[in-house]
Design an enzyme around this catalytic site. Sequence first.
Site, short mmCIF file in Angstrom:
data_model
loop_
_atom_site.label_atom_id
_atom_site.label_comp_id
_atom_site.label_asym_id
_atom_site.label_seq_id
_atom_site.Cartn_x
_atom_site.Cartn_y
_atom_site.Cartn_z
N HIS A 87 -8.94 39.87 31.82
CA HIS A 87 -9.47 40.27 33.13
C HIS A 87 -9.52 39.05 34.06
O HIS A 87 -9.80 37.95 33.62
CB HIS A 87 -10.87 40.88 32.96
CG HIS A 87 -11.34 41.57 34.20
ND1 HIS A 87 -11.83 40.88 35.29
CD2 HIS A 87 -11.36 42.88 34.55
CE1 HIS A 87 -12.13 41.76 36.24
NE2 HIS A 87 -11.85 42.98 35.82
N GLU A 89 -11.64 38.06 36.06
CA GLU A 89 -12.92 37.33 36.06
C GLU A 89 -12.97 36.35 34.90
O GLU A 89 -13.52 35.25 35.02
CB GLU A 89 -14.08 38.34 36.02
CG GLU A 89 -14.23 39.06 37.36
CD GLU A 89 -14.83 40.45 37.30
OE1 GLU A 89 -15.36 40.84 36.24
OE2 GLU A 89 -14.76 41.15 38.34
N GLU A 148 -4.66 44.68 38.59
CA GLU A 148 -5.89 44.56 39.38
C GLU A 148 -5.74 43.39 40.35
O GLU A 148 -5.95 42.23 39.97
CB GLU A 148 -7.09 44.30 38.47
CG GLU A 148 -7.33 45.39 37.46
CD GLU A 148 -8.79 45.42 37.00
OE1 GLU A 148 -9.41 46.47 37.16
OE2 GLU A 148 -9.29 44.40 36.51
N SER A 166 -11.61 48.44 43.28
CA SER A 166 -12.26 49.31 44.27
C SER A 166 -11.81 50.76 44.19
O SER A 166 -11.69 51.44 45.21
CB SER A 166 -12.08 48.76 45.69
OG SER A 166 -12.74 47.51 45.83
N GLY A 170 -14.15 44.71 43.58
CA GLY A 170 -15.52 44.64 44.08
C GLY A 170 -15.64 44.44 45.58
O GLY A 170 -16.71 44.13 46.08
N ASN A 223 -15.03 49.78 33.21
CA ASN A 223 -15.39 48.43 32.78
C ASN A 223 -16.77 48.12 33.36
O ASN A 223 -16.89 47.89 34.56
CB ASN A 223 -14.33 47.44 33.31
CG ASN A 223 -14.70 46.00 33.05
OD1 ASN A 223 -15.66 45.71 32.33
ND2 ASN A 223 -13.96 45.08 33.65
N LYS A 255 -18.51 45.54 32.89
CA LYS A 255 -18.73 44.11 33.11
C LYS A 255 -20.10 43.72 32.55
O LYS A 255 -20.50 44.27 31.52
CB LYS A 255 -18.56 43.78 34.60
CG LYS A 255 -17.22 44.32 35.15
CD LYS A 255 -16.89 43.82 36.52
CE LYS A 255 -15.54 44.42 36.94
NZ LYS A 255 -15.05 43.93 38.23
P1 13P Z 1 -14.33 47.41 40.92
O1 13P Z 1 -13.90 48.82 40.62
O2 13P Z 1 -15.80 47.21 40.94
O3 13P Z 1 -13.59 46.87 42.13
O4 13P Z 1 -13.81 46.51 39.67
C1 13P Z 1 -12.51 46.65 39.24
C2 13P Z 1 -12.38 45.91 37.96
O5 13P Z 1 -12.39 44.69 37.93
C3 13P Z 1 -12.25 46.70 36.72
O6 13P Z 1 -11.88 45.91 35.64
#
Ligand code: 13P
Length: 249
Positions: free
Chosen positions: A93, A95, A163, A208, A169, A10, A12
């Site tokens: 997601h 976010e 997640e 992560s 992150g 992803n 983002k």
């Molecule tokens: P990270 O791997 O950067 O922690 O992000 C995970 C994520 O949100 C994937 O959708």
Amino acid sequence: MVLRKLVAGNWKMNGSLAALGELAAIREAADRNASVDVAICPPFTLIAAAVASQPGLTIGAQDCHADDKGAHTGCISAVMLREAGAKMVIVGHSERRADQHETDAEVHAKAEAAIRNGQIAIVCVGETEAERDAGRAVAIVEGQLDGSIPRAADGAQLVVAYEPVWAIGTGRTPSVADVAEMHAAIRTKLVSLLGSAGTGVRILYGGSVKPDNARELLSVADVDGALVGGASLTAAQFVPIIEGAAACA
Ligand code: 13P
């Protein structure tokens, strides 16, 4: 049941036309590790170019609208994504649940739109740190699944990504025991929602995931792949995760 692992990146709100140069090595790794499914979900603007640059690599999207068309300025439908060549759509997601205030009902409708248009819906769920500290992680995730999983879906149409919000992150990951507990709970819930089709839905872990922890996380029971953020932006980081998944396949 042992399911074919899926390693999805992803991107983002990252990436550029120049960054598509990473895809050649990712596609080569996908070809070398044919026991694993590999996908990259770049921003909308890069989907068509990504498909054109690596036709053999599965490209997905990070969101879609619940409707196929209409007066929704700035939104993108699953019909449009299909035309651009996307084969998967991440929906719900954390976010987007936080920044765009997406509800379970909206996530459910988006997942249905993706599936209706022949795409695989990757439905994301996960608890916050406060919810985990309060001992409510499993209940929160079960509630998200209740609200956001299309009931007629099967493993060819639906993927779930667990997640934990606090692991995204941050460089922090849950313990193997916590991942195992949550993935087992998600599997049980999927079977209660979908019947025997729930045994075929892949459950990804995300948060992560890096080259040095991928193998440990991917060898946990009912971890059927990974949804990778930061480490999917470069082939140097993403390819070892693909290889780690293949070693566990
Ligand atoms: P990270 O791997 O950067 O922690 O992000 C995970 C994520 O949100 C994937 O959708």
